[in-house]
Design an enzyme around this catalytic site. Sequence first.
Site, PDB file in Angstrom:
ATOM      1  CB  SER A  85      14.427  10.079  43.790  1.00 52.81           C
ATOM      2  OG  SER A  85      14.822  11.041  44.735  1.00 52.81           O
ATOM      3  CG  HIS A 108      16.345  13.957  41.135  1.00 50.86           C
ATOM      4  ND1 HIS A 108      15.017  14.288  40.976  1.00 50.86           N
ATOM      5  CD2 HIS A 108      16.428  13.281  42.319  1.00 50.86           C
ATOM      6  CE1 HIS A 108      14.330  13.850  42.001  1.00 50.86           C
ATOM      7  NE2 HIS A 108      15.152  13.239  42.831  1.00 50.86           N
TER       8      HIS A 108
END
Length: 343
Positions: A85, A108
């Site tokens: 992330s 993501h």
Amino acid sequence: MNKFFNMIPGEDAWCILLYGDIGEYSDVTAAGIARELIEAESSGKRIDVRINSNGGDVYTGIAIFNALRNSKADIHIYVDGIAASMASVIALCGKPVEMSKYARLMLHSVSGGCYGNKTELRRCLEEVEALEDTLCRMYAPKLGIGEDEIRARYFDDTDHWLKADEALSLGFIDGIYDADPVPEDSTPEQVYRIFNNRLEQPLNDNQMNLEEVKKRPRFKDCASDADVFRVMDSLEAEAAKVPSLTEEVEELKKKNKAFEDKAREEDEAAKKKLLDDAQNDGRIDATTRPVYENLLNSDRENGEKALQSLKPKKRVTTDLRVDPGNESPWDRRMNEIKNKLNR
């Protein structure tokens, strides 16, 4: 200073550890990174930033990204375990950035939440989309592809996990370095814990802090490392039995329930027979039956005694019963009276 996030001076380089969650109330804060970065810069040496993080707050991550990106120091970034992330964005700041052969990189979509009316919810969605646009711009220079392609490829509400060789081929990193082995089938969470544990405790030749282990009650009689490992072996053997024992316990529970259900049914049938017999021979009737039924339910022994103490009532139908080929008691008595009168 946080045990996962500190600075280690070295002869050739200073090391900043970016281990843990990113956020102003988490393991890795923007203020902490900036403070340590300034101190490391003053040494005039190279700065190695080592990452093992599942990501965290986007705004904190952007602040860390800018602090590292705008630093005049020679910054090398090493992804030891996980750069997921927001941590994957921070990793782009390295010149170069390298991953261990066992590490994982993950990209993501931005996640968030809000509460309110439809206007406030729309604003929240707009903010998420704006943050994704910003992240695309941050990824683009390193990957050498357009922002729209990055958005279509990685911001599709799916977690994209990349191993070191995949990250290298796609341009996220500049090289791969070796590290202490990690089991090939390790999940990202396991990789994260393995590298954190390596940092968290001092390691001996057996990769374990056995002196700390010896302080635990189960190991108090262990005089040597070999004794510790023997106890651990026995614990592992006991732990291996747990699944089969659990299965056996569940099977016994099922059998016990079947026995209990059967015993309950037989008990109910026995109580019903006691009440039916008492009602049939006149000891109780429909009005008094519930009283004795409650007594049997609450105190079976005394309930049975109470029923047994009642005397059956003689019924007319019993006196008038006629056995096949014989006179009834009534007819017999009537005939006796007639015979006396005719004498």
